[in-house]
Design a protein around this motif. Structure first.
Motif, PDB file in Angstrom:
ATOM      1  N   ASP A 189       0.313  -1.267   0.123  1.00 48.97           N
ATOM      2  CA  ASP A 189      -0.225   0.252   0.752  1.00 48.97           C
ATOM      3  C   ASP A 189       0.994   1.729  -0.048  1.00 48.97           C
ATOM      4  O   ASP A 189       2.048   1.364   0.477  1.00 48.97           O
ATOM      5  N   TYR A 190       0.506   2.046  -0.109  1.00 48.03           N
ATOM      6  CA  TYR A 190       0.261   3.252  -0.268  1.00 48.03           C
ATOM      7  C   TYR A 190       1.692   3.943   1.414  1.00 48.03           C
ATOM      8  O   TYR A 190       0.397   3.789   2.415  1.00 48.03           O
ATOM      9  N   SER A 191       2.831   3.964   1.771  1.00 50.28           N
ATOM     10  CA  SER A 191       3.182   4.356   2.903  1.00 50.28           C
ATOM     11  C   SER A 191       4.201   6.009   2.583  1.00 50.28           C
ATOM     12  O   SER A 191       4.805   5.729   2.061  1.00 50.28           O
ATOM     13  N   SER A 192       3.999   6.453   3.555  1.00 50.38           N
ATOM     14  CA  SER A 192       5.148   7.560   3.584  1.00 50.38           C
ATOM     15  C   SER A 192       5.118   7.811   4.902  1.00 50.38           C
ATOM     16  O   SER A 192       5.209   7.531   6.011  1.00 50.38           O
ATOM     17  N   ALA A 193       6.810   9.065   4.696  1.00 46.98           N
ATOM     18  CA  ALA A 193       7.264   9.226   6.300  1.00 46.98           C
ATOM     19  C   ALA A 193       6.795  10.244   6.195  1.00 46.98           C
ATOM     20  O   ALA A 193       7.863  11.386   5.377  1.00 46.98           O
ATOM     21  N   THR A 194       6.927  11.498   7.540  1.00 49.10           N
ATOM     22  CA  THR A 194       6.821  12.327   7.530  1.00 49.10           C
ATOM     23  C   THR A 194       7.322  13.586   9.055  1.00 49.10           C
ATOM     24  O   THR A 194       6.553  12.407  10.353  1.00 49.10           O
ATOM     25  N   VAL A 195       8.622  13.938   8.783  1.00 51.82           N
ATOM     26  CA  VAL A 195       9.447  14.581  10.294  1.00 51.82           C
ATOM     27  C   VAL A 195       9.784  15.282  10.005  1.00 51.82           C
ATOM     28  O   VAL A 195      10.167  15.945   9.379  1.00 51.82           O
ATOM     29  N   THR A 196       8.605  16.261  11.494  1.00 57.12           N
ATOM     30  CA  THR A 196       9.075  17.188  11.292  1.00 57.12           C
ATOM     31  C   THR A 196       9.867  17.475  12.925  1.00 57.12           C
ATOM     32  O   THR A 196       9.091  17.665  13.649  1.00 57.12           O
ATOM     33  N   THR A 197      11.355  18.151  13.077  1.00 57.48           N
ATOM     34  CA  THR A 197      11.597  18.497  14.636  1.00 57.48           C
ATOM     35  C   THR A 197      11.762  19.830  14.531  1.00 57.48           C
ATOM     36  O   THR A 197      11.657  21.039  13.613  1.00 57.48           O
ATOM     37  N   GLY A 198      12.038  20.107  15.503  1.00 55.76           N
ATOM     38  CA  GLY A 198      12.714  21.718  16.013  1.00 55.76           C
ATOM     39  C   GLY A 198      14.411  21.076  16.368  1.00 55.76           C
ATOM     40  O   GLY A 198      14.945  20.661  14.926  1.00 55.76           O
ATOM     41  N   ALA A 199      15.433  21.560  16.614  1.00 60.02           N
ATOM     42  CA  ALA A 199      16.952  21.557  16.764  1.00 60.02           C
ATOM     43  C   ALA A 199      17.148  19.918  17.253  1.00 60.02           C
ATOM     44  O   ALA A 199      15.945  19.342  18.148  1.00 60.02           O
ATOM     45  N   VAL A 200      18.144  19.154  16.998  1.00 59.68           N
ATOM     46  CA  VAL A 200      18.534  18.189  16.879  1.00 59.68           C
ATOM     47  C   VAL A 200      20.263  17.809  17.644  1.00 59.68           C
ATOM     48  O   VAL A 200      20.554  18.014  16.519  1.00 59.68           O
ATOM     49  N   PRO A 217       8.172  -1.030  -2.593  1.00 57.95           N
ATOM     50  CA  PRO A 217       7.896  -0.524  -3.841  1.00 57.95           C
ATOM     51  C   PRO A 217       6.860  -0.312  -3.827  1.00 57.95           C
ATOM     52  O   PRO A 217       6.810   0.246  -5.044  1.00 57.95           O
ATOM     53  N   ALA A 218       5.673   0.324  -3.498  1.00 61.02           N
ATOM     54  CA  ALA A 218       4.923   0.949  -3.455  1.00 61.02           C
ATOM     55  C   ALA A 218       4.801   2.218  -3.673  1.00 61.02           C
ATOM     56  O   ALA A 218       6.254   2.869  -3.256  1.00 61.02           O
ATOM     57  N   PHE A 219       4.207   3.294  -3.891  1.00 60.92           N
ATOM     58  CA  PHE A 219       4.565   4.962  -4.090  1.00 60.92           C
ATOM     59  C   PHE A 219       4.402   5.823  -2.936  1.00 60.92           C
ATOM     60  O   PHE A 219       3.519   5.379  -1.817  1.00 60.92           O
ATOM     61  N   GLY A 220       5.292   6.339  -2.266  1.00 59.05           N
ATOM     62  CA  GLY A 220       5.171   6.682  -0.772  1.00 59.05           C
ATOM     63  C   GLY A 220       6.912   7.581  -0.301  1.00 59.05           C
ATOM     64  O   GLY A 220       8.011   7.999  -1.424  1.00 59.05           O
TER      65      GLY A 220
END
Length: 364
Positions: A189-200, A217-220
């Motif tokens: 299935d479609y699977s995305s990864a979204t990461v938003t941070t401040g300082a690391v 292997p699908a769109f992500g």
């Protein structure tokens, strides 16, 4: 893989509270899972009065589908012992449904978290999500003490947090030596990864700042936004995509990395876009590296970049089709910036356009 093994072998345990009677303070006893009580309408609520959770918060295995752990404003999570064996400040493990940690603005700290401060173990193609304030892991011993936030398994993953830091390291040397780590497993299935941070920030040996991988292997899509400075002992941001989706990295704070500054890899035809709105210093390798072996386009926009082998390295090649035609490569360096390395800028493409723009920029 070491990361997968340790995540699936965790045992039950957790939680402690404090007792005060006749002016005598007793040691916090180990308690059962479900520290904030059972889920009502699929939501377990942690209130300020329940805190500060010295032994952490754990729900595992979670049979409620979907499941949300909600941390109300003012709640404090301060894990200071691992008496019950959880190894983390917050740990969720599902058996098939979506998993969410909903705690915008809630700060989490851990000083006895050898498995990382905040961790979700997802399953199947179900999405996972973590929203918190600042997350700090000062633990210095344990196989995964260097991780502050990790999502492993499941489908689409989302992390939205403030400043994140760790003091430990990760045993051995693998892709998940990162303060913030996301691994989206192979699904159809479609699977995305979204990461938003401040300082690391990472002070332990061989620690990356943010590492994100998609094995579908699908769109992500992969999207990483760092809104604060990144100071780490290895690579600042690393992405690895096996999907046909886009990889987008936006950096709004300076990067000072012991390894590469930014390292983006795509194995299929998805494009790579990197925008660095602050300077990058890579003390051990390339400042910015974008590599696409599936023929996708590459776009790099930077300010000043300092690397050892290269300042900026962009590679687009197509090893998947018979045409051998890669995507286009466009590199834009902000006016007046300085890019330096053994080779300041190096770009590779096959039967496609390469455009490097740097009006007033200096290449050393």
């Amino acid at each position: 893989m070491a990361f997968r093994n340790r995540r699936t072998s965790r045992t039950n345990g957790i939680f402690a509270g404090t007792a005060l009677a006749s002016a005598i303070v007793f040691a916090p006893p180990a308690m059962a899972d479900n520290e904030c009580g059972p889920a009502v309408n699929d939501v377990a609520v942690c209130a300020p009065a329940n805190g500060p959770f010295p032994s952490g918060i754990a729900y595992r295995p979670i049979t409620v589908n979907p499941f949300t752990l909600r941390l109300l404003p003012g709640t404090v999570v301060n894990q200071i012992n691992d008496d019950a064996g959880i190894g983390a400040a917050i740990f969720l493990r599902g058996v098939g449904g979506p998993l969410t940690i909903d705690g915008a603005g809630v700060n989490v700290s851990a000083s006895a978290a050898p498995e990382g401060a905040v961790f979700i173990r997802g399953t199947g193609s179900s999405p996972t999500s973590i929203t918190l304030g600042n997350v700090t892991n000062t633990t210095t011993t344990g196989a995964y003490s260097g991780q502050a936030i990790a999502i492993f398994g499941g489908g689409s993953a989302t992390i939205n947090v403030g400043d994140v830091s760790s003091a430990g390291t990760v045993a051995g040397s693998n892709y998940y030596n990162a303060v913030v780590s996301v691994d989206v497993l192979r699904t159809q299935d479609y699977s995305s990864a979204t990461v938003t941070t401040g300082a690391v920030t990472a002070t332990g040996e061989r620690m990356k700042g943010i590492a994100v991988g998609i094995r579908t292997p699908a769109f992500g899509d992969i999207a990483v936004t760092a809104n604060g400075p990144i100071n780490v002992t290895s690579t600042g941001i690393q992405t690895n995509s096996s999907s046909t989706g886009r990889t987008t990295i936006v950096v709004n704070g300076a990067i000072n990395a012991g390894g590469r500054g930014i390292d983006a890899f795509a194995a299929q035809s998805g494009s790579i876009s990197i925008t660095a709105n602050a300077n990058i210093v890579a003390g051990g390798d390339t400042g910015v590296r974008a590599s696409n072996i599936g023929g996708g386009d590459i776009s790099v926009n930077t300010r000043s970049v300092t690397g050892v082998s290269h300042g900026i390295r962009a590679i687009s090649q197509d090893f998947l089709s018979a045409t051998g035609r890669s995507g286009n490569v466009a590199i834009t360096i902000a006016d007046g910036s300085v890019v330096q390395g053994e080779k300041a800028v190096r770009a590779t493409a096959s039967n496609s356009d390469i455009v490097v723009t740097g009006r007033g920029a200096t290449l050393n």
